[in-house]
Design an enzyme around this catalytic site. Structure first.
Site, PDB file in Angstrom:
ATOM      1  N   VAL A   1       0.706  -1.161   0.074  1.00 50.40           N
ATOM      2  CA  VAL A   1       0.015   0.263  -0.108  1.00 50.40           C
ATOM      3  C   VAL A   1       1.035   1.333  -0.045  1.00 50.40           C
ATOM      4  O   VAL A   1       1.861   1.505   0.790  1.00 50.40           O
ATOM      5  CB  VAL A   1      -0.870   0.105   1.209  1.00 50.40           C
ATOM      6  CG1 VAL A   1      -1.862   1.300   1.196  1.00 50.40           C
ATOM      7  CG2 VAL A   1      -1.955  -1.282   1.465  1.00 50.40           C
TER       8      VAL A   1
ATOM      9  N   HIS B   1       2.857   4.061   6.006  1.00 51.28           N
ATOM     10  CA  HIS B   1       2.377   3.461   7.358  1.00 51.28           C
ATOM     11  C   HIS B   1       3.272   2.685   8.408  1.00 51.28           C
ATOM     12  O   HIS B   1       4.451   1.912   7.553  1.00 51.28           O
ATOM     13  CB  HIS B   1       1.287   2.321   6.941  1.00 51.28           C
ATOM     14  CG  HIS B   1       1.605   1.531   5.906  1.00 51.28           C
ATOM     15  ND1 HIS B   1       1.762   1.656   4.517  1.00 51.28           N
ATOM     16  CD2 HIS B   1       1.982   0.109   6.045  1.00 51.28           C
ATOM     17  CE1 HIS B   1       2.074   0.687   4.022  1.00 51.28           C
ATOM     18  NE2 HIS B   1       2.240  -0.384   4.818  1.00 51.28           N
TER      19      HIS B   1
ATOM     20  N   HIS C   1       3.914  -0.182  10.873  1.00 59.67           N
ATOM     21  CA  HIS C   1       3.379  -1.282  11.497  1.00 59.67           C
ATOM     22  C   HIS C   1       3.996  -1.495  12.750  1.00 59.67           C
ATOM     23  O   HIS C   1       4.927  -1.358  13.312  1.00 59.67           O
ATOM     24  CB  HIS C   1       4.202  -2.502  10.537  1.00 59.67           C
ATOM     25  CG  HIS C   1       3.418  -2.948   9.383  1.00 59.67           C
ATOM     26  ND1 HIS C   1       2.595  -3.662   9.123  1.00 59.67           N
ATOM     27  CD2 HIS C   1       3.937  -2.426   8.127  1.00 59.67           C
ATOM     28  CE1 HIS C   1       2.397  -3.606   7.756  1.00 59.67           C
ATOM     29  NE2 HIS C   1       3.264  -2.893   7.063  1.00 59.67           N
TER      30      HIS C   1
HETATM   31  P1  DGP Z   1       2.677  -3.008   3.770  1.00 60.52           P
HETATM   32  O1  DGP Z   1       2.924  -4.623   3.032  1.00 60.52           O
HETATM   33  O2  DGP Z   1       3.909  -2.823   4.330  1.00 60.52           O
HETATM   34  O3  DGP Z   1       2.558  -2.119   2.311  1.00 60.52           O
HETATM   35  O4  DGP Z   1       1.553  -3.361   4.569  1.00 60.52           O
HETATM   36  C1  DGP Z   1       0.248  -3.091   4.223  1.00 60.52           C
HETATM   37  C2  DGP Z   1      -0.733  -3.444   5.129  1.00 60.52           C
HETATM   38  O5  DGP Z   1      -1.860  -2.902   4.886  1.00 60.52           O
HETATM   39  C3  DGP Z   1      -0.889  -5.133   5.040  1.00 60.52           C
HETATM   40  O6  DGP Z   1      -0.304  -5.586   6.190  1.00 60.52           O
HETATM   41  C4  DGP Z   1      -2.308  -5.350   5.168  1.00 60.52           C
HETATM   42  C5  DGP Z   1      -2.794  -4.035   5.372  1.00 60.52           C
HETATM   43  N1  DGP Z   1      -4.230  -3.584   4.387  1.00 60.52           N
HETATM   44  C6  DGP Z   1      -4.413  -3.865   3.164  1.00 60.52           C
HETATM   45  N2  DGP Z   1      -5.676  -3.545   2.968  1.00 60.52           N
HETATM   46  C7  DGP Z   1      -6.243  -2.883   4.206  1.00 60.52           C
HETATM   47  C8  DGP Z   1      -7.603  -2.672   4.332  1.00 60.52           C
HETATM   48  O7  DGP Z   1      -8.486  -2.414   3.465  1.00 60.52           O
HETATM   49  N3  DGP Z   1      -7.802  -2.307   5.613  1.00 60.52           N
HETATM   50  C9  DGP Z   1      -6.902  -2.377   6.611  1.00 60.52           C
HETATM   51  N4  DGP Z   1      -7.381  -2.176   7.964  1.00 60.52           N
HETATM   52  N5  DGP Z   1      -5.523  -3.109   6.353  1.00 60.52           N
HETATM   53  C10 DGP Z   1      -5.327  -3.093   5.183  1.00 60.52           C
END
Ligand code: DGP
Length: 119
Positions: free
Chosen positions: A101, A105, A107
């Site tokens: 994404v 962000h 984690h």
């Molecule tokens: P990354 O791989 O670092 O880009 O992490 C993206 C994170 O976002 C992944 O752990 C899953 C989370 N994620 C993806 N789509 C959504 C969503 O629609 N809602 C939420 N709450 N998290 C999401």
């Protein structure tokens, strides 16, 4: 710097409440919500409300914003009683790190032993 929302960005849409999320904490500039695909008993994402795609796009003047992301993560870990047992903070940047994404962000992962080195 003012960072406008990006209309087709998933996390901008969560910030605008156009997409539902399980919100954990909010400040004037940050939102924290549960990861939809948790990798640990506690897995929270901390995002700036303005759109910043990756850590590569951060400006020097946004250093304090990133610091506040870390402090909010620390506060969430304390509030949910896993600050003392331990947690990991991760910023994935671009393809080889597994970023999926493209909205900055942080984690926050906790509630179990986390191995090192990461996969
Ligand atoms: P990354 O791989 O670092 O880009 O992490 C993206 C994170 O976002 C992944 O752990 C899953 C989370 N994620 C993806 N789509 C959504 C969503 O629609 N809602 C939420 N709450 N998290 C999401």
């Amino acid at each position: 710097m003012d960072r406008p929302a990006k209309a087709d960005c998933l996390f901008c849409r969560i910030v605008k409440r156009e997409v539902p999320a399980d919100i954990v904490a909010e400040t004037d500039e940050l939102l924290a919500f549960h990861d939809v695909n948790p990798q640990a008993p506690h897995h929270v994402l901390i995002v700036p409300k303005g759109h910043i795609a990756t850590t590569n796009d951060l400006l020097a003047e946004e250093a304090a914003l990133v610091g506040r992301m870390v402090l909010l993560a620390r506060d969430i870990a304390e509030d949910h009683d896993f600050a003392q047992s331990g947690y990991r903070l991760v910023l994935n940047c671009n393809r080889q790190a597994g970023q999926s994404v493209y909205h900055l962000h942080l984690h926050l992962l906790g509630g179990r032993y986390l191995s090192w080195p990461p996969g």
